[in-house]
Write a protein that holds these residues in place. Structure first.
Motif, mmCIF file in Angstrom:
data_model
loop_
_atom_site.group_PDB
_atom_site.id
_atom_site.type_symbol
_atom_site.label_atom_id
_atom_site.label_comp_id
_atom_site.label_asym_id
_atom_site.label_seq_id
_atom_site.Cartn_x
_atom_site.Cartn_y
_atom_site.Cartn_z
ATOM 1 N N TYR A 148 0.842 -1.196 0.000
ATOM 2 C CA TYR A 148 0.000 0.000 0.000
ATOM 3 C C TYR A 148 0.879 1.248 0.000
ATOM 4 O O TYR A 148 1.852 1.328 0.751
ATOM 5 C CB TYR A 148 -0.922 0.034 1.224
ATOM 6 N N ASP A 149 0.532 2.208 -0.825
ATOM 7 C CA ASP A 149 1.189 3.515 -0.820
ATOM 8 C C ASP A 149 0.350 4.396 0.097
ATOM 9 O O ASP A 149 -0.682 4.940 -0.312
ATOM 10 C CB ASP A 149 1.250 4.091 -2.232
ATOM 11 N N LEU A 150 0.775 4.517 1.334
ATOM 12 C CA LEU A 150 -0.048 5.190 2.338
ATOM 13 C C LEU A 150 -0.223 6.677 2.054
ATOM 14 O O LEU A 150 -1.254 7.255 2.404
ATOM 15 C CB LEU A 150 0.524 4.960 3.732
ATOM 16 N N THR A 151 0.754 7.290 1.412
ATOM 17 C CA THR A 151 0.614 8.703 1.061
ATOM 18 C C THR A 151 -0.530 8.872 0.063
ATOM 19 O O THR A 151 -1.400 9.727 0.245
ATOM 20 C CB THR A 151 1.932 9.246 0.474
ATOM 21 N N LYS A 152 -0.558 8.038 -0.955
ATOM 22 C CA LYS A 152 -1.637 8.117 -1.949
ATOM 23 C C LYS A 152 -2.978 7.736 -1.330
ATOM 24 O O LYS A 152 -3.999 8.365 -1.610
ATOM 25 C CB LYS A 152 -1.337 7.206 -3.141
ATOM 26 N N GLU A 153 -2.978 6.706 -0.499
ATOM 27 C CA GLU A 153 -4.221 6.281 0.159
ATOM 28 C C GLU A 153 -4.770 7.414 1.035
ATOM 29 O O GLU A 153 -5.970 7.678 1.031
ATOM 30 C CB GLU A 153 -3.998 5.032 1.017
#
Length: 177
Positions: A148-153
């Motif tokens: 998961y790309d947490l910044t994008k999420e």
């Protein structure tokens, strides 16, 4: 707390309040003794002794509550004592990443409940939140390792939240007209 359980003004409610109050008194005693030993220059022993007393007394708290409450009610007491951070954080994670797999959801909940067990014994609300902060970091690392790309999420989540708030704002304006 007893309001949430529907036991206010009952003998059970009074017993639960006494158990919780006694828990806070016990925690205060443990931390006061730790601080006293630290002042006497016995920092390492102070921490070890406090940890030992916290560990030994932690399970007694659950046992005491279980004499009067169901396991679900005991969970509710723990949630109230820790500002409902387990559920607020869990719900936010699900809202932020709607594609979470079932096993990921389960792991997040396991870690949040583990954090809650530690936070119950923390000496202040700040320390309780610090415990949860560490576990939130663990969850974020776990999710990153899972791809998961947490910044994008997080950015997509903020946009969804803003859109929901905008809809609510428009709806409440129409209601006033």
């Amino acid at each position: 707390m007893t309001d949430e359980l529907g036991i206010t003004y009952t003998l059970t409610g009074q017993n639960v309040l006494n158990i919780v109050a006694n828990r806070y008194f016990r925690l205060n005693d443990i931390y006061a003794e730790r601080d006293s030993l630290k002042k006497a220059g016995q920092k390492q022993m102070a921490e070890a002794q406090a940890d030992s007393k916290l560990y030994r007394s932690h399970f007694g708290f659950d046992a005491d509550l279980s004499m009067y409450l169901t396991s679900e009610q005991v969970e509710k007491v723990k949630d109230v004592m820790t500002f409902n951070v387990v559920h607020v954080t869990y719900d936010a994670q699900l809202d932020m990443i709607p594609t979470l797999q079932e096993e990921e959801k389960q792991q997040i909940m396991v870690w949040l409940k583990e954090a809650r067990e530690l936070a119950i014994d923390a000496e202040s609300s700040k320390k309780k939140h610090e415990v949860f902060g560490k576990y939130k970091g663990r969850i974020n690392n776990y999710l990153s390792r899972r791809g998961y790309d947490l910044t994008k999420e997080r950015e997509a989540w903020y946009e969804r939240v803003k859109a929901r708030e905008s809809k609510i704002g428009r709806a409440s304006c129409r209601e006033r007209v």
